[in-house]
Write an enzyme that holds these catalytic residues in place. Structure first.
Site, PDB file in Angstrom:
ATOM      1  N   CYS A   1     -10.898   3.500  -2.644  1.00 18.15           N
ATOM      2  CA  CYS A   1      -9.642   3.857  -1.988  1.00 18.15           C
ATOM      3  C   CYS A   1      -9.729   3.114  -0.452  1.00 18.15           C
ATOM      4  O   CYS A   1     -10.655   3.157   0.091  1.00 18.15           O
ATOM      5  CB  CYS A   1      -9.676   5.312  -1.675  1.00 18.15           C
ATOM      6  SG  CYS A   1      -8.207   5.870  -0.793  1.00 18.15           S
TER       7      CYS A   1
ATOM      8  N   HIS B   1      -8.906   3.915   2.159  1.00 18.33           N
ATOM      9  CA  HIS B   1      -9.128   4.840   3.253  1.00 18.33           C
ATOM     10  C   HIS B   1     -10.756   4.985   3.639  1.00 18.33           C
ATOM     11  O   HIS B   1     -11.282   5.157   4.799  1.00 18.33           O
ATOM     12  CB  HIS B   1      -8.786   6.175   3.126  1.00 18.33           C
ATOM     13  CG  HIS B   1      -7.244   6.580   3.453  1.00 18.33           C
ATOM     14  ND1 HIS B   1      -6.472   5.960   2.601  1.00 18.33           N
ATOM     15  CD2 HIS B   1      -6.639   7.119   4.362  1.00 18.33           C
ATOM     16  CE1 HIS B   1      -5.170   6.403   2.809  1.00 18.33           C
ATOM     17  NE2 HIS B   1      -5.207   7.076   4.161  1.00 18.33           N
TER      18      HIS B   1
ATOM     19  N   ASP C   1       0.711  -1.259  -0.097  1.00 20.01           N
ATOM     20  CA  ASP C   1       0.020   0.128   0.027  1.00 20.01           C
ATOM     21  C   ASP C   1       0.615   1.171   0.041  1.00 20.01           C
ATOM     22  O   ASP C   1       2.172   1.166   0.531  1.00 20.01           O
ATOM     23  CB  ASP C   1      -0.960   0.147   1.249  1.00 20.01           C
ATOM     24  CG  ASP C   1      -1.803   1.053   1.081  1.00 20.01           C
ATOM     25  OD1 ASP C   1      -2.852   0.935   0.285  1.00 20.01           O
ATOM     26  OD2 ASP C   1      -2.024   1.913   1.795  1.00 20.01           O
ATOM     27  N   SER C   2       0.149   2.381  -0.364  1.00 19.43           N
ATOM     28  CA  SER C   2       1.137   3.494  -0.376  1.00 19.43           C
ATOM     29  C   SER C   2       1.409   4.149   1.108  1.00 19.43           C
ATOM     30  O   SER C   2       1.925   5.028   1.304  1.00 19.43           O
ATOM     31  CB  SER C   2       0.351   4.771  -1.266  1.00 19.43           C
ATOM     32  OG  SER C   2      -1.146   4.734  -0.653  1.00 19.43           O
TER      33      SER C   2
ATOM     34  N   GLU D   1      -6.968  10.689   7.600  1.00 15.32           N
ATOM     35  CA  GLU D   1      -5.634  10.655   8.137  1.00 15.32           C
ATOM     36  C   GLU D   1      -5.714  11.422   9.400  1.00 15.32           C
ATOM     37  O   GLU D   1      -5.094  11.269  10.189  1.00 15.32           O
ATOM     38  CB  GLU D   1      -4.723  11.199   7.068  1.00 15.32           C
ATOM     39  CG  GLU D   1      -4.523  10.471   5.815  1.00 15.32           C
ATOM     40  CD  GLU D   1      -3.313   9.344   6.047  1.00 15.32           C
ATOM     41  OE1 GLU D   1      -2.728   9.318   7.199  1.00 15.32           O
ATOM     42  OE2 GLU D   1      -3.350   8.670   5.265  1.00 15.32           O
TER      43      GLU D   1
ATOM     44  N   CYS E   1      -3.571  -0.808  -2.396  1.00 13.58           N
ATOM     45  CA  CYS E   1      -3.906   0.392  -2.805  1.00 13.58           C
ATOM     46  C   CYS E   1      -4.403   0.738  -4.216  1.00 13.58           C
ATOM     47  O   CYS E   1      -4.006   0.077  -5.098  1.00 13.58           O
ATOM     48  CB  CYS E   1      -2.454   1.258  -3.146  1.00 13.58           C
ATOM     49  SG  CYS E   1      -2.485   2.931  -3.822  1.00 13.58           S
TER      50      CYS E   1
END
Lengths: 244, 244
Positions: free
Chosen positions: B178, B180, B7-8, B149, B70
């Site tokens: 995504c 997130h 993942d990034s 985040e 990702c």
């Protein structure tokens, strides 16, 4: 004089805009590390590593001075850059504090906003305390960066974000401790009507003129723009923000 | 079996959470490129370059399979990873489309949300069109990433951001494109009450089970976490999100 301007991405163009308005250099070489942006969420060691790599790039141009437009770089990597660079290196934090000193009384309430990296460094706070300020609030406002990147300069999302960060605060002065924030200074000014805003671009120009004796030039500034990815986007934004 | 998960940054832990719940592997090696996060604002070539560098890291562990959690990597670098890796590589986009196919009729309205990089690739859109879907809306929603985040999972800023992106839309199904976004799925579900949400973590587990025949294991999954900066933050978030 040839100035190198280093930023984590496109935000440093707000500093370039001020440098162009003050016409302090014959030439500006700008490098934005767009392939690794943003720096403001990263560690000190990573920011130092990336900054020293940028220095190698600038060495090719033999600049007379290096300006780190990025507050996160100025907060974490300035000493390392100064040690390694064969030319003077100027960050934006000391100039920001000196600009605040000219505009704000010692007992006035100062709000510092910036990325997580800049705020966690406590660098503004320490320098302001040294200057005799004691009403200081530091607040990371990281959402403002992607808001600007999305070109949201006003409206309900920005207003909700300002309310989220600013609720209950009533500063006399605000240090815009991130190169992105001048682009939302109008909205911040609407939120805090009486507060004086300190802008890194204006602060660095005052510093260069008053402390380093760099004076306005007759010739127009030549500018070269470089980015670690998508230089055409950087050039587009430079045209939009700085009219170059 | 040993799975590598790339993942990034930390977002891929939402995929790890699903993999742990389904208990499909004896071992998971996770690498988050936290020093260069986010990928979703970067170019295709940059994403490919960073992904191939991650591959070199994983080669040390001789994994049986590589999962690119990702979406931006799955959208832009999957072919390059498949060509270079000596083991199978699975992205999250094809599984996401297959999961949508199980849950949504061809004439239902699908909304795809993701980073700028994922949406601009049009990869979800192309695969869904191939499957016969024709009511497709793609929308980059990059602000959701920094909101997560910042641990803003509800409240006025997220609501203003949802209104900014979602106003006027009325989807039957939403692909959370995504890693997130599962963390704000509760808020999205509140906004679009009737919409079915497709989650990359759940989708990849279905894909591994149904298309690659990987079955639940008796043993507990061992997990090793690596990050290109601040591994302790990654471990803290893993503890919080995945209970490991």
């Amino acid at each position: 004089m040839r100035a190198a301007v280093f930023d984590s991405g496109v935000g440093g163009l707000t500093v370039v805009k001020s440098l162009l308005e003050h016409n302090l250099f014959e030439e500006i070489v700008y490098f934005g590390d767009t392939a690794r942006v943003p720096y403001g969420i990263k560690d000190k060691n990573t920011i130092i590593r990336y900054s020293l790599e940028a220095l190698e790039f600038f060495n090719n141009f033999e600049p007379d001075i290096l300006i780190t437009a990025c507050n996160s770089v100025s907060a974490h990597a300035l000493e390392e850059l100064k040690t390694s660079a064969p030319y003077p290196v100027v960050g934006v934090i000391e100039p920001g504090v000196l600009a605040a000193k000219k505009r704000l009384k010692k007992d006035e309430n100062i709000l510092i906003i910036g990325t997580n990296a800049t705020i966690s460094s406590k660098k503004y706070e320490r320098l302001l305390t040294k200057e005799g300020y004691f009403n200081i609030t530091s607040k990371p406002t990281p959402l403002f960066v992607p808001l600007v990147e999305e070109e949201i300069f006003e409206g309900p999302v920005l207003e909700a974000a300002m309310e989220h960060y600013f609720k209950g605060l009533n500063p006399d002065g605000i240090i815009l401790g991130c190169t992105h924030f001048p682009l939302i200074s109008h909205a911040i000014k609407n939120y805090f009507e009486k507060a004086k805003l300190i802008h890194s671009g204006e602060a660095i120009c005052e510093y260069l003129e008053e402390h380093l004796g760099i004076k306005e030039k007759n010739k127009e500034t030549r500018i070269e723009l470089f980015a670690s990815e998508n230089p055409s986007k950087l050039k587009k934004i430079a045209a939009l923000w700085c009219g170059i």
